[in-house]
Each structure stands twice: as structure tokens, then as C-alpha cells.
Design a protein around this motif. Sequence first.
Motif, mmCIF file in Angstrom:
data_model
loop_
_atom_site.group_PDB
_atom_site.id
_atom_site.type_symbol
_atom_site.label_atom_id
_atom_site.label_comp_id
_atom_site.label_asym_id
_atom_site.label_seq_id
_atom_site.Cartn_x
_atom_site.Cartn_y
_atom_site.Cartn_z
ATOM 1 N N ARG A 36 15.158 10.137 -4.571
ATOM 2 C CA ARG A 36 16.555 9.952 -4.170
ATOM 3 C C ARG A 36 16.587 8.941 -3.041
ATOM 4 N NH1 ARG A 36 19.263 15.834 -3.449
ATOM 5 N NH2 ARG A 36 21.196 14.692 -3.690
ATOM 6 N N HIS A 37 17.724 8.248 -2.936
ATOM 7 C CA HIS A 37 17.876 7.295 -1.835
ATOM 8 C C HIS A 37 19.341 6.948 -1.645
ATOM 9 C CE1 HIS A 37 18.797 3.681 -4.225
ATOM 10 N NE2 HIS A 37 18.006 4.221 -5.141
ATOM 11 N N THR A 38 19.635 6.318 -0.504
ATOM 12 C CA THR A 38 20.979 5.817 -0.236
ATOM 13 C C THR A 38 20.953 4.317 0.028
ATOM 14 O OG1 THR A 38 20.754 6.353 2.117
ATOM 15 C CG2 THR A 38 21.833 8.007 0.706
ATOM 16 N N MET A 39 19.904 3.649 -0.405
ATOM 17 C CA MET A 39 19.768 2.205 -0.187
ATOM 18 C C MET A 39 20.776 1.461 -1.062
ATOM 19 S SD MET A 39 17.358 2.366 1.986
ATOM 20 C CE MET A 39 16.458 0.885 2.262
ATOM 21 N N GLU A 40 20.965 0.169 -0.771
ATOM 22 C CA GLU A 40 21.942 -0.619 -1.510
ATOM 23 C C GLU A 40 21.532 -0.862 -2.963
ATOM 24 O OE1 GLU A 40 19.205 -3.510 0.656
ATOM 25 O OE2 GLU A 40 20.370 -1.786 1.280
ATOM 26 N N SER A 41 20.229 -0.825 -3.251
ATOM 27 C CA SER A 41 19.778 -1.000 -4.635
ATOM 28 C C SER A 41 18.491 -0.212 -4.862
ATOM 29 C CB SER A 41 19.531 -2.479 -4.953
ATOM 30 O OG SER A 41 18.383 -2.948 -4.273
ATOM 31 N N ASN A 42 18.245 0.115 -6.109
ATOM 32 C CA ASN A 42 17.023 0.829 -6.461
ATOM 33 C C ASN A 42 15.795 -0.039 -6.194
ATOM 34 O OD1 ASN A 42 15.938 3.304 -7.497
ATOM 35 N ND2 ASN A 42 15.290 2.119 -9.295
ATOM 36 N N GLU A 43 15.899 -1.331 -6.457
ATOM 37 C CA GLU A 43 14.775 -2.241 -6.224
ATOM 38 C C GLU A 43 14.370 -2.243 -4.752
ATOM 39 O OE1 GLU A 43 17.595 -3.245 -7.873
ATOM 40 O OE2 GLU A 43 16.758 -3.107 -9.894
ATOM 41 N N ARG A 44 15.358 -2.276 -3.865
ATOM 42 C CA ARG A 44 15.088 -2.259 -2.419
ATOM 43 C C ARG A 44 14.448 -0.933 -2.003
ATOM 44 N NH1 ARG A 44 13.577 -4.958 1.845
ATOM 45 N NH2 ARG A 44 14.624 -4.345 3.748
ATOM 46 N N ALA A 45 14.920 0.163 -2.561
ATOM 47 C CA ALA A 45 14.345 1.475 -2.249
ATOM 48 C C ALA A 45 12.887 1.549 -2.691
ATOM 49 C CB ALA A 45 15.163 2.577 -2.914
ATOM 50 N N VAL A 46 12.585 1.022 -3.868
ATOM 51 C CA VAL A 46 11.205 1.036 -4.369
ATOM 52 C C VAL A 46 10.315 0.158 -3.494
ATOM 53 C CG1 VAL A 46 9.747 0.334 -6.317
ATOM 54 C CG2 VAL A 46 11.852 1.629 -6.726
ATOM 55 N N GLN A 47 10.818 -0.995 -3.091
ATOM 56 C CA GLN A 47 10.047 -1.896 -2.232
ATOM 57 C C GLN A 47 9.731 -1.225 -0.891
ATOM 58 O OE1 GLN A 47 12.226 -5.276 -0.767
ATOM 59 N NE2 GLN A 47 10.367 -6.496 -0.515
ATOM 60 N N ILE A 48 10.724 -0.632 -0.274
ATOM 61 C CA ILE A 48 10.513 0.035 1.011
ATOM 62 C C ILE A 48 9.610 1.251 0.841
ATOM 63 C CG2 ILE A 48 11.688 1.345 2.814
ATOM 64 C CD1 ILE A 48 13.987 -0.663 2.578
ATOM 65 N N ALA A 49 9.768 1.989 -0.255
ATOM 66 C CA ALA A 49 8.924 3.161 -0.513
ATOM 67 C C ALA A 49 7.455 2.770 -0.585
ATOM 68 C CB ALA A 49 9.349 3.841 -1.804
ATOM 69 N N HIS A 50 7.171 1.631 -1.178
ATOM 70 C CA HIS A 50 5.786 1.145 -1.249
ATOM 71 C C HIS A 50 5.224 0.932 0.157
ATOM 72 C CE1 HIS A 50 2.300 -1.234 -2.376
ATOM 73 N NE2 HIS A 50 2.723 -2.168 -1.549
ATOM 74 N N HIS A 51 5.995 0.283 1.005
ATOM 75 C CA HIS A 51 5.542 0.022 2.382
ATOM 76 C C HIS A 51 5.415 1.312 3.186
ATOM 77 C CE1 HIS A 51 5.607 -4.262 1.889
ATOM 78 N NE2 HIS A 51 6.873 -4.238 1.498
ATOM 79 N N ILE A 52 6.340 2.224 2.992
ATOM 80 C CA ILE A 52 6.284 3.507 3.699
ATOM 81 C C ILE A 52 5.034 4.277 3.309
ATOM 82 C CG2 ILE A 52 7.356 5.805 3.793
ATOM 83 C CD1 ILE A 52 10.065 4.342 3.685
ATOM 84 N N THR A 53 4.727 4.308 2.013
ATOM 85 C CA THR A 53 3.544 5.025 1.529
ATOM 86 C C THR A 53 2.278 4.437 2.133
ATOM 87 O OG1 THR A 53 4.681 5.566 -0.522
ATOM 88 C CG2 THR A 53 2.288 5.740 -0.537
ATOM 89 N N GLU A 54 2.175 3.108 2.147
ATOM 90 C CA GLU A 54 0.996 2.464 2.738
ATOM 91 C C GLU A 54 0.904 2.738 4.236
ATOM 92 O OE1 GLU A 54 -0.041 -1.491 1.951
ATOM 93 O OE2 GLU A 54 0.035 -1.247 -0.222
ATOM 94 N N LEU A 55 2.019 2.626 4.940
ATOM 95 C CA LEU A 55 2.026 2.879 6.381
ATOM 96 C C LEU A 55 1.614 4.307 6.690
ATOM 97 C CD1 LEU A 55 2.833 2.106 9.324
ATOM 98 C CD2 LEU A 55 5.108 2.981 8.764
ATOM 99 N N TYR A 56 2.163 5.254 5.975
ATOM 100 C CA TYR A 56 1.848 6.654 6.225
ATOM 101 C C TYR A 56 0.384 6.947 5.928
ATOM 102 C CZ TYR A 56 2.340 11.661 6.560
ATOM 103 O OH TYR A 56 2.183 12.963 6.940
ATOM 104 N N ASN A 57 -0.124 6.456 4.794
ATOM 105 C CA ASN A 57 -1.525 6.693 4.440
ATOM 106 C C ASN A 57 -2.482 6.057 5.439
ATOM 107 O OD1 ASN A 57 -0.793 8.187 2.200
ATOM 108 N ND2 ASN A 57 -0.936 6.461 0.800
ATOM 109 N N LYS A 58 -2.154 4.867 5.915
ATOM 110 C CA LYS A 58 -2.999 4.214 6.921
ATOM 111 C C LYS A 58 -2.945 4.964 8.249
ATOM 112 C CE LYS A 58 -2.976 -0.371 4.905
ATOM 113 N NZ LYS A 58 -2.592 -1.779 5.053
ATOM 114 N N SER A 59 -1.783 5.478 8.604
ATOM 115 C CA SER A 59 -1.656 6.263 9.838
ATOM 116 C C SER A 59 -2.523 7.514 9.778
ATOM 117 C CB SER A 59 -0.202 6.662 10.069
ATOM 118 O OG SER A 59 0.601 5.544 10.238
ATOM 119 N N VAL A 60 -2.491 8.202 8.643
ATOM 120 C CA VAL A 60 -3.312 9.404 8.464
ATOM 121 C C VAL A 60 -4.789 9.058 8.573
ATOM 122 C CG1 VAL A 60 -4.007 11.167 6.785
ATOM 123 C CG2 VAL A 60 -1.591 10.653 7.126
#
Length: 103
Positions: A36-60
Motif C-alpha cells: 500500500r502507498h499514498t505516493m503520486e504514482s505506483n512507479e514512484r512508490a516502487v522506486q522508493i521502496a527499492h531504496h528503502i529496502t537497501e537502506l534498511y538492510n545496509k543499516s542492519v
Amino acid sequence: MANQGINQVDEILKDLQRTPGFKDYIILNNDGIVIRHTMESNERAVQIAHHITELYNKSVAQIQDLFDHPDDNRVENVRMRTEKYEMIVSSIGSYTLAVFQQE
């Protein structure tokens, strides 16, 4: 019973959206797939989700490298702030919630 859980999630998300400064949210599963998301487009949400996943995994991984007992130092939240925005990422169970706020 599952329907009651969905209603609770909807209520929490509605409360979150009423918070002053709220901008957007993204909910991901463990594979980084946007649920689920409230972003302006699904493509933008998927792009940001990719970066969030990488950032979180690297932080861990970095926390586990820094501390002797990684089991005692589980990453619960990652918080980043810029002059205009703040992003808070929290992983709970098999889901990750990312919230974006405007300053």
C-alpha cells in the motif's frame, strides 16, 4: 477475524494521515514489494521502496558489524532527516512501514 485486523490497520493509517506534516507512507513486505502507498504514482512508490529496502538492510548489516552481540542490537527504526523532509522506516514482523513528513 482477519477483517478486524485490516480495519485496525486502516484506522491507524487514517490517524497517521491526520498528523501535522504527514506527506506519504509506503507499506512493504519482506521482499520489498509495495503493498500500500499514498505516493503520486505506483512507479514512484516502487522506486522508493527499492531504496528503502537497501537502506534498511545496509543499516542492519552495519549495526551487526559494529556491535559484539547483534542479537541484542536489533534495528527497529531508521530515521533520516533533511531540511525539508523526514523519513522514518520501521520493520515489524514481515512488513516495513516508511512514513514521510514535511518539516
